[in-house]
Design a protein around this motif. Structure first.
Motif, PDB file in Angstrom:
ATOM      1  N   PHE A  37      19.717  81.363  25.721  1.00 28.14           N
ATOM      2  CA  PHE A  37      19.919  82.386  26.604  1.00 28.14           C
ATOM      3  C   PHE A  37      18.790  82.526  27.339  1.00 28.14           C
ATOM      4  O   PHE A  37      17.724  82.127  26.923  1.00 28.14           O
ATOM      5  N   ARG A  38      18.789  83.312  28.529  1.00 34.96           N
ATOM      6  CA  ARG A  38      17.618  83.529  29.309  1.00 34.96           C
ATOM      7  C   ARG A  38      17.660  84.717  30.015  1.00 34.96           C
ATOM      8  O   ARG A  38      18.665  85.260  30.378  1.00 34.96           O
ATOM      9  N   GLN A  39      16.573  85.510  30.308  1.00 34.70           N
ATOM     10  CA  GLN A  39      16.527  86.914  30.858  1.00 34.70           C
ATOM     11  C   GLN A  39      15.478  86.693  31.786  1.00 34.70           C
ATOM     12  O   GLN A  39      14.159  86.619  31.415  1.00 34.70           O
ATOM     13  N   GLU A  44      20.307  90.953  33.706  1.00 40.79           N
ATOM     14  CA  GLU A  44      20.645  90.878  32.434  1.00 40.79           C
ATOM     15  C   GLU A  44      20.346  89.598  31.715  1.00 40.79           C
ATOM     16  O   GLU A  44      20.170  88.325  32.508  1.00 40.79           O
ATOM     17  N   ARG A  45      20.462  89.616  30.436  1.00 35.69           N
ATOM     18  CA  ARG A  45      20.288  88.258  29.608  1.00 35.69           C
ATOM     19  C   ARG A  45      21.388  87.358  30.198  1.00 35.69           C
ATOM     20  O   ARG A  45      22.862  88.081  30.021  1.00 35.69           O
ATOM     21  N   GLU A  46      21.457  86.145  30.253  1.00 33.26           N
ATOM     22  CA  GLU A  46      22.635  85.076  30.655  1.00 33.26           C
ATOM     23  C   GLU A  46      22.685  84.061  29.808  1.00 33.26           C
ATOM     24  O   GLU A  46      21.681  83.506  29.278  1.00 33.26           O
ATOM     25  N   TYR A  94      13.214  82.548  27.714  1.00 34.55           N
ATOM     26  CA  TYR A  94      14.468  81.758  27.157  1.00 34.55           C
ATOM     27  C   TYR A  94      14.285  81.945  25.425  1.00 34.55           C
ATOM     28  O   TYR A  94      13.497  82.004  24.729  1.00 34.55           O
ATOM     29  N   TYR A  95      15.702  82.445  25.069  1.00 38.69           N
ATOM     30  CA  TYR A  95      15.872  82.885  23.671  1.00 38.69           C
ATOM     31  C   TYR A  95      16.737  81.955  22.955  1.00 38.69           C
ATOM     32  O   TYR A  95      17.846  81.513  23.427  1.00 38.69           O
ATOM     33  N   GLY A 108      26.541  86.974  24.262  1.00 36.68           N
ATOM     34  CA  GLY A 108      25.551  87.106  23.467  1.00 36.68           C
ATOM     35  C   GLY A 108      25.898  87.840  22.178  1.00 36.68           C
ATOM     36  O   GLY A 108      24.880  87.556  21.408  1.00 36.68           O
ATOM     37  N   TRP A 114      18.328  86.053  16.371  1.00 34.36           N
ATOM     38  CA  TRP A 114      17.699  85.783  17.799  1.00 34.36           C
ATOM     39  C   TRP A 114      16.336  85.623  17.585  1.00 34.36           C
ATOM     40  O   TRP A 114      15.620  86.163  16.524  1.00 34.36           O
ATOM     41  N   GLY A 117      11.700  84.434  21.776  1.00 38.98           N
ATOM     42  CA  GLY A 117      11.677  84.133  23.225  1.00 38.98           C
ATOM     43  C   GLY A 117      10.294  83.210  23.714  1.00 38.98           C
ATOM     44  O   GLY A 117       9.377  83.422  23.136  1.00 38.98           O
TER      45      GLY A 117
END
Length: 124
Positions: A37-39, A44-46, A94-95, A108, A114, A117
């Motif tokens: 995922f990325r923010q 918002e995180r996507e 990036y997570y 998510g 998690w 990042g």
């Protein structure tokens, strides 16, 4: 419990490439589907990409299809995100995340663990 640590982020020019890694420790890595995922700042995180436990199934967010590739090495407890043809709009933290139940959701909140990042910055 699973501990995830991302690495490989950095500053790259548009059109360049980066390869993110996410190393897992703790419970058996192969029992988890994995996602990236990325923010971006102010957003918002996507979802970016996900991969099934065996690596046989993958899914991608539309804007990264054809540019990013998710893969995993269960022997070395690591999931990767190869990012090519990077664009400034890919700039984000990036997570990686681990999913104990699904095969690789794009949602998510369905992920159980998690990482902290890693920053990716793409300049013009």
């Amino acid at each position: 419990q699973v501990h995830l640590v991302e690495s490989g982020g950095g500053l790259v020019q548009a059109g360049g490439s980066l390869r993110l890694s996410c190393a897992s420790s703790g419970r058996t890595f192969s029992r988890y589907a994995m996602g990236w995922f990325r923010q971006a700042p102010g957003k918002e995180r996507e979802f970016v990409a996900a991969i099934s436990r065996s690596g046989g199934r993958t899914r991608y967010e539309d804007s990264v299809k054809g540019r990013f590739t998710i893969s995993r090495d269960n022997a070395n407890n690591t999931v990767y995100l190869q990012m090519n043809s990077l664009k400034p709009e890919d700039t984000a933290v990036y997570y990686c995340a681990a999913d104990d139940y699904g095969w690789g959701s794009s949602v998510g909140r369905e992920y159980d663990y998690w990482g902290q990042g890693t920053q990716v910055t793409v300049s013009l």
